[in-house]
Structure formats: C-alpha cells, structure tokens
Design an enzyme around this catalytic site. Structure first.
Site, PDB file in Angstrom:
ATOM      1  N   GLU A 238      46.498  36.793  34.565  1.00 15.97           N
ATOM      2  CA  GLU A 238      46.160  35.947  33.398  1.00 15.97           C
ATOM      3  C   GLU A 238      44.810  36.340  32.802  1.00 15.97           C
ATOM      4  O   GLU A 238      44.092  35.491  32.264  1.00 15.97           O
ATOM      5  CB  GLU A 238      46.154  34.458  33.759  1.00 15.97           C
ATOM      6  CG  GLU A 238      47.484  33.902  34.181  1.00 15.97           C
ATOM      7  CD  GLU A 238      48.579  34.104  33.160  1.00 15.97           C
ATOM      8  OE1 GLU A 238      48.262  34.295  31.965  1.00 15.97           O
ATOM      9  OE2 GLU A 238      49.748  34.106  33.559  1.00 15.97           O
TER      10      GLU A 238
HETATM   11  C1  LIG Z   1      50.660  39.667  41.650  1.00 18.79           C
HETATM   12  C2  LIG Z   1      50.604  39.855  40.165  1.00 18.79           C
HETATM   13  C3  LIG Z   1      51.317  39.011  39.330  1.00 18.79           C
HETATM   14  C4  LIG Z   1      51.298  39.209  37.951  1.00 18.79           C
HETATM   15  N1  LIG Z   1      52.088  38.435  37.133  1.00 18.79           N
HETATM   16  C5  LIG Z   1      52.242  38.784  35.839  1.00 18.79           C
HETATM   17  C6  LIG Z   1      53.229  38.165  35.024  1.00 18.79           C
HETATM   18  O1  LIG Z   1      53.936  37.247  35.449  1.00 18.79           O
HETATM   19  N2  LIG Z   1      53.384  38.614  33.749  1.00 18.79           N
HETATM   20  C7  LIG Z   1      52.633  39.614  33.229  1.00 18.79           C
HETATM   21  O2  LIG Z   1      52.837  39.980  32.088  1.00 18.79           O
HETATM   22  N3  LIG Z   1      51.670  40.206  33.979  1.00 18.79           N
HETATM   23  C8  LIG Z   1      51.473  39.832  35.260  1.00 18.79           C
HETATM   24  N4  LIG Z   1      50.533  40.451  36.037  1.00 18.79           N
HETATM   25  C9  LIG Z   1      49.686  41.477  35.444  1.00 18.79           C
HETATM   26  C10 LIG Z   1      48.240  41.040  35.283  1.00 18.79           C
HETATM   27  O3  LIG Z   1      48.121  40.082  34.275  1.00 18.79           O
HETATM   28  C11 LIG Z   1      47.395  42.304  35.044  1.00 18.79           C
HETATM   29  O4  LIG Z   1      47.363  43.014  36.265  1.00 18.79           O
HETATM   30  C12 LIG Z   1      46.006  41.990  34.557  1.00 18.79           C
HETATM   31  O5  LIG Z   1      46.030  41.467  33.249  1.00 18.79           O
HETATM   32  C13 LIG Z   1      45.092  43.233  34.577  1.00 18.79           C
HETATM   33  O6  LIG Z   1      45.693  44.315  33.948  1.00 18.79           O
HETATM   34  P1  LIG Z   1      45.739  45.720  34.718  1.00 18.79           P
HETATM   35  O7  LIG Z   1      46.290  45.476  36.055  1.00 18.79           O
HETATM   36  O8  LIG Z   1      46.429  46.696  33.854  1.00 18.79           O
HETATM   37  O9  LIG Z   1      44.229  46.117  34.897  1.00 18.79           O
HETATM   38  P2  LIG Z   1      43.347  46.897  33.818  1.00 18.79           P
HETATM   39  O10 LIG Z   1      43.522  46.282  32.482  1.00 18.79           O
HETATM   40  O11 LIG Z   1      43.579  48.334  33.966  1.00 18.79           O
HETATM   41  O12 LIG Z   1      41.893  46.539  34.342  1.00 18.79           O
HETATM   42  C14 LIG Z   1      41.183  47.305  35.335  1.00 18.79           C
HETATM   43  C15 LIG Z   1      39.730  46.859  35.332  1.00 18.79           C
HETATM   44  O13 LIG Z   1      39.161  47.129  34.050  1.00 18.79           O
HETATM   45  C16 LIG Z   1      38.573  45.959  33.520  1.00 18.79           C
HETATM   46  N5  LIG Z   1      38.738  45.940  32.063  1.00 18.79           N
HETATM   47  C17 LIG Z   1      39.813  46.316  31.338  1.00 18.79           C
HETATM   48  N6  LIG Z   1      39.576  46.117  30.039  1.00 18.79           N
HETATM   49  C18 LIG Z   1      38.341  45.603  29.926  1.00 18.79           C
HETATM   50  C19 LIG Z   1      37.523  45.172  28.848  1.00 18.79           C
HETATM   51  N7  LIG Z   1      37.944  45.210  27.597  1.00 18.79           N
HETATM   52  N8  LIG Z   1      36.288  44.693  29.121  1.00 18.79           N
HETATM   53  C20 LIG Z   1      35.846  44.620  30.393  1.00 18.79           C
HETATM   54  N9  LIG Z   1      36.570  45.007  31.454  1.00 18.79           N
HETATM   55  C21 LIG Z   1      37.805  45.485  31.220  1.00 18.79           C
HETATM   56  C22 LIG Z   1      39.308  44.792  34.180  1.00 18.79           C
HETATM   57  O14 LIG Z   1      38.522  43.631  34.198  1.00 18.79           O
HETATM   58  C23 LIG Z   1      39.565  45.360  35.575  1.00 18.79           C
HETATM   59  O15 LIG Z   1      38.454  45.132  36.392  1.00 18.79           O
HETATM   60  C24 LIG Z   1      50.503  40.240  37.406  1.00 18.79           C
HETATM   61  C25 LIG Z   1      49.749  41.063  38.255  1.00 18.79           C
HETATM   62  C26 LIG Z   1      49.814  40.904  39.611  1.00 18.79           C
HETATM   63  C27 LIG Z   1      49.048  41.856  40.490  1.00 18.79           C
END
Ligand SMILES: Cc1cc2nc3c(=O)[nH]c(=O)nc-3n(C[C@H](O)[C@H](O)[C@H](O)COP(=O)(O)OP(=O)(O)OC[C@H]3O[C@@H](n4cnc5c(N)ncnc54)[C@H](O)[C@@H]3O)c2cc1C
Length: 600
Positions: free
Chosen positions: A442
């Site tokens: 989220e």
């Molecule tokens: C167990 C689990 C359940 C989930 N459930 C759902 C679900 O039901 N539906 C759904 O759609 N998604 C779901 N997700 C996905 C989740 O919302 C994402 O993993 C999350 O939004 C982070 O995206 P990412 O993993 O691609 O990380 P990334 O976006 O790659 O982030 C990696 C790092 O970079 C940082 N970062 C990225 N962009 C910025 C920025 N602009 N400024 C500062 N820092 C930044 C982040 O804070 C993080 O520390 C789930 C994930 C997990 C692990």
C-alpha cells in the site's frame, strides 16, 4: 502461549473520550451507534478474535497457503471455516451501506473491530480488508447496474475483492502499468497482462472473486493519465446473478514470503487464452484516481495493522515476562532470590515502550477514523472540508508511522523473550515477520513520506499542517501551565516537540519550493516526527482526561492511573525523538545527498 484479549478498556476510553463516539453517533445515519450497542459489538468481536482467529494464527503461519496443480489455492486448515463463520456472523462490510446489506456502522467502530482482527490473525484479515476497499471503489465509481450486480455479494462476503496494481516493472511507480485493455463491440474489454503480488488473488473461501485491475486502453495517453480501472470477475456473472463461464484470469504462482504465510500472494495471468473479460469502472483514464479511493482506505487499514500487531506482541511479551524466571532484579518488588524477568528495570522499560507506543497509535488511528466519519457525514459543508483536510494529512502518518513503529514494537517483543523470541515456537517472531510487510505494501514508507511532504504539506503551503500544529500547541500550553505535576511535565515536553514540528513545517514548505530533492531527503524523518508528535498530543489529551476523571471519581482508578503514567512515560522517554528527527529534517539533507551514486 498467550491468548489474545482485546484491550476493551483502552479501546472504549479512546473511542469515547478521545475520538468522540457520542459526536460521531449524532451524525446522520449513525444514530444506532449508542455506547451500549458499541460496547456489545466490541465484546462480541473480541470473543471472535480470541476464540476463532487467534488460535489459527500460528498454525496458519506454519502451514501457509498452497498452490495446487490445477491452479486452485488451498488456504491453511481452519481458515475456510473461520471465513464462513466470519461472514455468517455479519463481520464483513461493517461500514458498508445497508442498501447492499452492510451494517452502516461508523468507521470509528469498525476501526476498533478491525484492530482486533489484525491483532489476532493479520493474514486472515487481509481478505476482508481488500474486499472492503474494492467495495468502496465500486460504490463510489460503478454504474447502478454494476453496483446491483456485485455489491450485495461482496458486502455479505459471499464473493471477495482484490486490488491489482502491481506488475513486475510497476510497483511504487504505477505510471509504468502495461496491462492492456482492448475494447470489444459489446462494450466490454479484453484484458491481457500479468499482475504480481496480488493478495488473496486466488483462494478457496468463496465461489467468486472480483478483481479490480489497472490497465491501459490502446489509445490511452502515456503515464498515470492513461490508466483505467476494470472489474474482472473470476467467474462471469449472468443477468440473473448466477455464475457463468470461467474468465481468462489464472493464478500461475504464489510467492514464498517472510511472513503472512497464510495469506496467498498471487501472480495472476490475464488473457493467456484470448483475453479476460473486463468492465470499465467509471470513466476511462481516471483509474488511478479511483484506485486511490481503495488505497486510502487500505492505507489507513494497514496503519491499523501496525497497531493490532503491536498490541498482540505486547500481550505476549507481558505473559512471557511474568513467567520467565531469570536472575534477581535489583530492588525487586518481590523478595525471592530468583524472580521473573518482569522485575528487571530494562524489561519494564521495554514493556512500557511497547505499551506507550501502542496506546498512542491506537489514539491516532481512532481519532482519524472519527474524522473520516465527520468528513463524510457532518451536516455542515465547511466542517466536512476541515475534517477531510485533517484526514488527508493523517492518512500517510497513520500508514507510515504506525507501521514503522509496529515493526519496532514487535522487535522489542522478540527482545523481551530473549533467545526464545528468535525461536518460532513462542510466536513472538511471527509478529515481527508479519509486521515487516506493513511498511512496504500500500505504498512504502518512502512513498507515504513523499505524499506527506508534497501533497499534504507543500501543496497548500503548509496551511493544514500549521492548523494541526496550532491545535497541538494549544493543548501543550494549557498543560504546561497546569498545577498537576504530571500534566505540567507532559505539557512542557509536548510544547518543545511541537516547536520542533513548527520549525520543520516551515523548512519543508520553503525547501520543497526551492529544492524539492533536498526536501524529500528529509521526508521520512519528517513523517516520523509527525507520528511521534501527534501521538504525544493524543496521549497528552488522554492524560488530561484521566486527571479530570480521577478528580471526580469517575471511572476505573487503576486504568486511569496507568493511563497517566503511560502518557508521562511517552512524553519523557519517546516524545523527545521529535527534536532529533527535526534536526535530521532541517539539517540532514546535504549529507544524505553528499555522495554520488557511484560511491555506494
Ligand atoms: C506480501 C505482499 C502483498 C502485496 N499485495 C498487493 C496487492 O494486493 N495488490 C497490489 O497491487 N500490490 C500488492 N503488493 C505490492 C506492493 O504494493 C509493492 O510491493 C509496493 O508498492 C512496492 O513496490 P515494489 O515492490 O515494486 O518496490 P519499488 O517500487 O521497486 O521500491 C523499492 C524501493 O525504492 C523506494 N522508492 C521507489 N520509488 C520511490 C520514490 N519515488 N521516492 C522514494 N523512494 C522510492 C521504495 O520506497 C523502496 O524502498 C504486495 C506486495 C507484497 C510483498
């Protein structure tokens, strides 16, 4: 093993005295939320959490959800039956409209109930949590026909809902979503693409699942302005409401995770066999806006996960500290040679920290929930706007701070157990592992902090932030001149923390305009400072109420004295972190950004 007991006394105190249940119950449509009815609901929910959900938490973690060879998912033993009992008892859709079979209860009441589900079995509760968000989005943006077709079954819990944003290349940055939605002659769309990390994307609880999916139409503009929201049911729904053909969406794998093992996290393939039938929700290209409705609700609920897990970890730590015999504590209350570890001052420090953080987070959560109710139902438009501005400011704080703090509290819970905390069988480790996801999904803490700085502070040039800080300042000034020594001590510390907050708000507004990169380098300390100060504000209010009640002999003396001691501990031991965080906000960014990326 400890058993979860819903902290009803504190829940009632926070609801009634801090969040203003009586005022919420006076809003149109909430008349039935009388103190007696609410007390009965909390009592029953506490029983369900204790007797049904809590006993499944540990076994659910051990067993996990499994993908079967036919693409179906098997949730851990007991979960399906618990879900059936959950919906049979009417716990689904507590806040949803009676027009669709919901209970129409205030968010304030539902928030307390939800805290219990999170505490007892967070992996279980993720399913209703996401259904709730999906219902909110359809209710607000769907057509009357879509509402009539899907909402009654989703509100009752007969069908569940999911949220499909994430793709391998699109996590925090949803502008990168690539799933395609191709319009068909009959007005429907065919979806093709892959979504990852979808919570309860497949499960064996219900006969149907309603996926809400972000995708792009062929002529959509680039970026976030070209994303639309689609409803894609697992089974198509016939005009008479019966289930039709299986849609072209399939679970192709489940993730292996650090925690929440019972919650199936699915990779979903859309359109491998010709295209998944989808229905546009609202207008094309406004999908992200609609999804934010779901996300704001889900962000708030995830913040409350931090509260629930903290409470559960605290209860388990207290139970262990009362039993474990180790060493003789200096100046112990009991005179035996070897005592229980609860006699050690450092164990007390840890338990007080867990307790004070949890109470502060609960207060922030419930006060925000009451503001949500007021923002939606207050008869006066200006009041609605003011409450909404407060909610908008607080959502990233509830999400970001309560989950970061939840991690700290569950980690302390492990520490109280010593080596046994690191061993799975005590259960303390599970809360710590489960809490780890809450700062990620989220929207990560970094994303919440960016939101707090950009949209919630700088966009109105700090107007709302300063208004809230002024309210905090008033409480601080009042208590700082109070004759009661405890209130006086709390007031002085709150005033100092609030002065630091004021200074940081000014710096943020100035710096975001001149150099947003520097401002965002301090975004997370800024968010943490807000959480710590707002928590201190609510604990200070609680302390004042406790003193007044004690003076008038009104209430449970032990509870009120404990509240006062906990509030003072918060002010003296935790609140000073606000000033350290302010320092990091105002002076930290040059060094945060000092090294070129190549030097890491
Ligand atoms: C167990 C689990 C359940 C989930 N459930 C759902 C679900 O039901 N539906 C759904 O759609 N998604 C779901 N997700 C996905 C989740 O919302 C994402 O993993 C999350 O939004 C982070 O995206 P990412 O993993 O691609 O990380 P990334 O976006 O790659 O982030 C990696 C790092 O970079 C940082 N970062 C990225 N962009 C910025 C920025 N602009 N400024 C500062 N820092 C930044 C982040 O804070 C993080 O520390 C789930 C994930 C997990 C692990």
């Amino acid at each position: 093993m400890s058993t979860y007991h819903a902290p009803l006394a504190d829940m009632q105190f926070v609801m009634n005295d801090l969040a203003g249940l009586s005022q919420v119950a006076a809003l149109p449509g909430y008349e039935e939320a009388t103190p007696d009815t609410v007390a009965a609901i909390l009592e029953e929910a506490g029983k369900f959490a204790r007797e049904v959900l809590d006993p499944l938490n540990f076994s659910g973690d051990r067993e996990g959800s499994k993908l079967m060879p036919d693409g179906s998912v098997k949730t851990p033993a007991g979960f399906k039956a618990a879900y059936q009992q959950f919906i049979d008892n009417g716990w689904n859709g507590l806040t949803k409209s009676p027009d669709y079979g919901g209970q129409g209860l205030p968010h304030l009441v539902a928030t307390a109930v939800e805290e219990m589900w999170h505490a007892a079995n967070m992996a279980f509760d993720l399913c209703p949590l996401l259904t709730d968000g999906a219902v909110a989005a359809i209710e607000l943006c769907g057509t009357p026909a879509q509402k009539a077709r899907y909402l009654p079954s989703m509100v009752s819990g007969r069908w569940t809902g999911t949220m499909n944003l994430t793709e391998p290349q699109a996590g925090s940055d949803l502008a990168a979503v690539r799933t395609r939605a191709v319009p068909q002659d009959d007005g429907t769309y065919k979806l093709h693409g892959q979504k990852i990390f979808i919570t309860y994307g497949e499960q064996d609880y219900t006969e149907n699942i309603v996926h809400l999916v972000l995708a792009r139409t062929p002529d959509a503009p680039e970026g976030v302005k070209g994303i639309s929201l689609f409803l894609v049911p697992k089974f198509l729904v016939n005009d008479d409401g019966s289930l039709g053909a299986r849609n072209d969406v399939r679970c192709v794998s489940l993730e292996h995770k650090l925690g929440i093992h019972a919650s199936p996290t699915a990779v979903l393939a859309y359109g491998d066999h010709g295209g998944a039938v989808g229905y546009l929700i609202g207008e094309a290209n406004r999908g992200l806006e609609y999804m934010f409705i779901m996300m704001n609700q889900a962000r708030f609920s995830v913040g409350m996960e931090g509260v629930g897990l903290s409470e559960r970890a605290y209860q388990r730590a207290v139970a262990y500290a009362r039993e474990r015999v180790q060493g003789r504590a200096v100046g112990a209350e009991t005179a035996q040679k070897a005592g229980t570890i609860i006699e050690h001052p450092d164990i007390r420090r840890m338990l007080m920290t867990m307790r004070a953080y949890t109470e502060a987070m609960r207060a922030i959560g419930y006060v925000t929930a009451a503001a949500i109710d007021n923002a939606q139902r207050a008869p006066d438009a200006t009041a609605r706007r003011q409450h909404q501005a407060f909610v908008d400011l607080l959502i990233p704080i509830v999400k970001g701070w309560c989950t970061e703090t939840g991690q700290e509290v569950t980690s302390i819970g492990v520490q109280v157990h010593g080596g046994m905390g690191f061993i799975e069988e005590t259960g303390a480790a599970q809360y710590y592992r489960d809490a780890r996801i809450t700062t990620i999904y989220e929207g990560t803490t970094g994303i919440q902090a960016n939101d707090l700085v950009g949209r919630k502070t700088a966009r109105d040039a700090g107007a709302t932030a300063r208004l809230v800080a002024a309210q905090i300042g008033k409480v601080a000034a009042h208590l700082a001149s109070h004759p009661d020594a405890t209130l006086n001590a709390i007031g002085l510390r709150l005033a100092a923390a609030n002065a630091a907050l004021d200074n940081a708000i000014d710096w943020m507004v100035r710096t975001y305009e001149a150099n947003p990169r520097n401002a965002l380098a301090g975004a997370v300390p800024y968010l943490k400072m807000w959480g710590i100060v707002v928590g201190g504000w609510q604990m200070a209010r609680a302390a004042k109420i406790a003193v007044d009640k004690l003076e008038h002999g009104n209430g449970d003396t032990d509870f009120l004295r404990a509240k006062l001691a906990t509030a003072r501990f918060y002010a003296e031991s935790l609140l000073p972190q606000a000033e350290a965080n302010a320092e990091a906000v105002v002076n930290g960014s040059p060094t945060v950004l000092a090294l070129p990326a190549s030097q890491f």
